[in-house]
Write an enzyme that holds these catalytic residues in place. Structure first.
Site, PDB file in Angstrom:
ATOM      1  N   ASP A   1      -3.039  11.891  -2.288  1.00 38.12           N
ATOM      2  CA  ASP A   1      -3.119  13.338  -2.460  1.00 38.12           C
ATOM      3  C   ASP A   1      -3.520  13.636  -3.907  1.00 38.12           C
ATOM      4  O   ASP A   1      -2.862  13.183  -4.835  1.00 38.12           O
ATOM      5  CB  ASP A   1      -1.754  13.967  -2.161  1.00 38.12           C
ATOM      6  CG  ASP A   1      -1.808  15.489  -2.031  1.00 38.12           C
ATOM      7  OD1 ASP A   1      -2.611  16.116  -2.755  1.00 38.12           O
ATOM      8  OD2 ASP A   1      -1.058  16.043  -1.216  1.00 38.12           O
TER       9      ASP A   1
ATOM     10  N   ASP B   1     -12.081   9.653  -2.614  1.00 37.82           N
ATOM     11  CA  ASP B   1     -13.364  10.367  -2.541  1.00 37.82           C
ATOM     12  C   ASP B   1     -13.353  11.552  -3.489  1.00 37.82           C
ATOM     13  O   ASP B   1     -14.335  12.288  -3.586  1.00 37.82           O
ATOM     14  CB  ASP B   1     -13.629  10.868  -1.116  1.00 37.82           C
ATOM     15  CG  ASP B   1     -12.696  11.995  -0.734  1.00 37.82           C
ATOM     16  OD1 ASP B   1     -11.470  11.873  -0.986  1.00 37.82           O
ATOM     17  OD2 ASP B   1     -13.164  13.009  -0.187  1.00 37.82           O
TER      18      ASP B   1
ATOM     19  N   TYR C   1      -9.218   7.821   6.397  1.00 42.24           N
ATOM     20  CA  TYR C   1      -9.818   8.876   5.581  1.00 42.24           C
ATOM     21  C   TYR C   1     -11.177   8.438   5.032  1.00 42.24           C
ATOM     22  O   TYR C   1     -12.120   9.235   4.975  1.00 42.24           O
ATOM     23  CB  TYR C   1      -8.901   9.246   4.418  1.00 42.24           C
ATOM     24  CG  TYR C   1      -7.805  10.216   4.778  1.00 42.24           C
ATOM     25  CD1 TYR C   1      -8.095  11.457   5.338  1.00 42.24           C
ATOM     26  CD2 TYR C   1      -6.473   9.899   4.537  1.00 42.24           C
ATOM     27  CE1 TYR C   1      -7.093  12.346   5.668  1.00 42.24           C
ATOM     28  CE2 TYR C   1      -5.454  10.783   4.865  1.00 42.24           C
ATOM     29  CZ  TYR C   1      -5.772  12.006   5.425  1.00 42.24           C
ATOM     30  OH  TYR C   1      -4.775  12.885   5.749  1.00 42.24           O
ATOM     31  N   GLU C   2     -11.266   7.189   4.638  1.00 40.08           N
ATOM     32  CA  GLU C   2     -12.513   6.684   4.078  1.00 40.08           C
ATOM     33  C   GLU C   2     -13.644   6.767   5.091  1.00 40.08           C
ATOM     34  O   GLU C   2     -14.767   7.188   4.769  1.00 40.08           O
ATOM     35  CB  GLU C   2     -12.329   5.243   3.621  1.00 40.08           C
ATOM     36  CG  GLU C   2     -13.540   4.649   2.934  1.00 40.08           C
ATOM     37  CD  GLU C   2     -13.239   3.277   2.341  1.00 40.08           C
ATOM     38  OE1 GLU C   2     -14.173   2.656   1.808  1.00 40.08           O
ATOM     39  OE2 GLU C   2     -12.070   2.838   2.406  1.00 40.08           O
TER      40      GLU C   2
ATOM     41  N   LYS D   1      -3.716  20.950  -8.908  1.00 43.31           N
ATOM     42  CA  LYS D   1      -3.187  21.913  -9.880  1.00 43.31           C
ATOM     43  C   LYS D   1      -2.481  21.190 -11.026  1.00 43.31           C
ATOM     44  O   LYS D   1      -1.726  20.242 -10.808  1.00 43.31           O
ATOM     45  CB  LYS D   1      -2.233  22.887  -9.187  1.00 43.31           C
ATOM     46  CG  LYS D   1      -2.914  23.766  -8.143  1.00 43.31           C
ATOM     47  CD  LYS D   1      -1.948  24.747  -7.522  1.00 43.31           C
ATOM     48  CE  LYS D   1      -2.664  25.628  -6.495  1.00 43.31           C
ATOM     49  NZ  LYS D   1      -1.741  26.589  -5.835  1.00 43.31           N
TER      50      LYS D   1
ATOM     51  N   GLU E   1       5.000   4.533   3.660  1.00 37.99           N
ATOM     52  CA  GLU E   1       4.599   5.886   4.047  1.00 37.99           C
ATOM     53  C   GLU E   1       5.835   6.770   4.151  1.00 37.99           C
ATOM     54  O   GLU E   1       6.817   6.411   4.810  1.00 37.99           O
ATOM     55  CB  GLU E   1       3.850   5.861   5.379  1.00 37.99           C
ATOM     56  CG  GLU E   1       3.495   7.214   5.955  1.00 37.99           C
ATOM     57  CD  GLU E   1       2.620   8.056   5.030  1.00 37.99           C
ATOM     58  OE1 GLU E   1       2.980   9.223   4.774  1.00 37.99           O
ATOM     59  OE2 GLU E   1       1.591   7.534   4.563  1.00 37.99           O
TER      60      GLU E   1
ATOM     61  N   GLU F   1       0.860  -1.181   0.000  1.00 36.93           N
ATOM     62  CA  GLU F   1       0.000   0.000   0.000  1.00 36.93           C
ATOM     63  C   GLU F   1       0.896   1.230   0.000  1.00 36.93           C
ATOM     64  O   GLU F   1       1.735   1.389   0.892  1.00 36.93           O
ATOM     65  CB  GLU F   1      -0.913   0.036   1.219  1.00 36.93           C
ATOM     66  CG  GLU F   1      -1.843   1.255   1.224  1.00 36.93           C
ATOM     67  CD  GLU F   1      -2.597   1.444   2.535  1.00 36.93           C
ATOM     68  OE1 GLU F   1      -3.605   2.192   2.513  1.00 36.93           O
ATOM     69  OE2 GLU F   1      -2.183   0.880   3.569  1.00 36.93           O
TER      70      GLU F   1
ATOM     71  N   THR G   1     -10.154   2.793   5.179  1.00 41.66           N
ATOM     72  CA  THR G   1      -9.029   3.531   5.735  1.00 41.66           C
ATOM     73  C   THR G   1      -9.573   4.577   6.704  1.00 41.66           C
ATOM     74  O   THR G   1     -10.782   4.812   6.783  1.00 41.66           O
ATOM     75  CB  THR G   1      -8.227   4.242   4.633  1.00 41.66           C
ATOM     76  OG1 THR G   1      -8.974   5.372   4.156  1.00 41.66           O
ATOM     77  CG2 THR G   1      -7.936   3.308   3.466  1.00 41.66           C
TER      78      THR G   1
ATOM     79  N   ASN H   1      10.202   6.846   0.026  1.00 47.38           N
ATOM     80  CA  ASN H   1       9.502   7.600  -1.010  1.00 47.38           C
ATOM     81  C   ASN H   1       9.074   6.647  -2.130  1.00 47.38           C
ATOM     82  O   ASN H   1       9.887   5.871  -2.639  1.00 47.38           O
ATOM     83  CB  ASN H   1      10.420   8.684  -1.566  1.00 47.38           C
ATOM     84  CG  ASN H   1       9.694   9.692  -2.428  1.00 47.38           C
ATOM     85  OD1 ASN H   1       8.750   9.359  -3.145  1.00 47.38           O
ATOM     86  ND2 ASN H   1      10.120  10.939  -2.370  1.00 47.38           N
TER      87      ASN H   1
END
Length: 214
Positions: free
Chosen positions: A118, A154, A193-194, A122, A69, A44, A191, A96
């Protein structure tokens, strides 16, 4: 929201080599020796606080998982979760994603998960999106033949962009949901965030895509 600095975080990672892969470049091409049992590896990218990767490892003991991460102040929360769960088939890497080829060789990985990445909205930041073609090229190089990428977000704009990016790269779309939590999909692991976004009524998008043999 600004990320709170945790100056002790790096030292804590060093204290748990059984859960944190400290020198992943040494295992390139030899990941079968890292885990207690040699099994398919799923990674992941952007594992955050580790809810998804640990719950997936609990549910699928026949698969080895690696949560990747970049933010050290975030991955320590995933470490706390992993310490509590004490899972032999789950480990973490503080690296990274742009450098994955330094740590994995061809066919080391069977599946890549991208969860709530993320969106970098832009246009000038397009190359930073984890579904940009340069990242897809990296995934293809480390995945097994016909390896898969599973993607959740999302962000409708990022989802639409990603579907286009996958298509332009020549990937096969195996599954797509424009409203995951109101679909018939089974076995979804949320997750952090989910859970947060869905509780606000946000629609969750999900797809599974596969690299095609050339």
């Amino acid at each position: 929201m600004r990320l709170r600095n945790k100056p002790w975080a790096k030292d804590k990672l060093l204290e748990y080599p059984q859960f944190v892969i400290l020198e992943p470049e040494q295992h390139r091409g030899h990941w079968d020796k890292v885990f207690a049992v040699a099994q398919p590896i799923h990674i992941e990218i952007g594992t955050g606080k580790g809810r998804f990767i640990t719950e997936m490892a609990k549910a699928n003991p026949h698969i080895n998982y690696i949560g990747i991460e970049l933010q050290v102040s975030v991955i320590v929360s995933a470490l706390d979760r992993l310490i509590e769960a004490d899972l032999p088939n789950c480990k973490l890497m503080n690296v990274n994603a742009e450098e994955l080829e330094n740590y994995f060789s061809a066919s080391d990985v069977e599946r890549v998960y991208l969860n709530f990445s993320d969106p970098w909205p832009k246009t000038r930041h397009e190359k930073r999106r984890l579904t940009f073609k340069s990242f897809l090229s990296v995934y293809e190089k480390i995945l097994v033949k016909n390896g898969e990428v599973h993607f959740k977000t999302d962000n409708q704009g990022l989802f639409e962009y990603s579907l286009m990016s996958f298509s332009q790269y020549g990937m096969l779309l195996k599954y797509v949901s424009l409203d995951l939590h109101n679909s018939e999909f089974e076995g979804n692991v949320m997750t952090e965030y989910e859970q947060k976004f869905s509780s606000r009524g946000n629609r969750i998008y999900r797809c599974e895509v596969q690299f095609q043999s050339k």
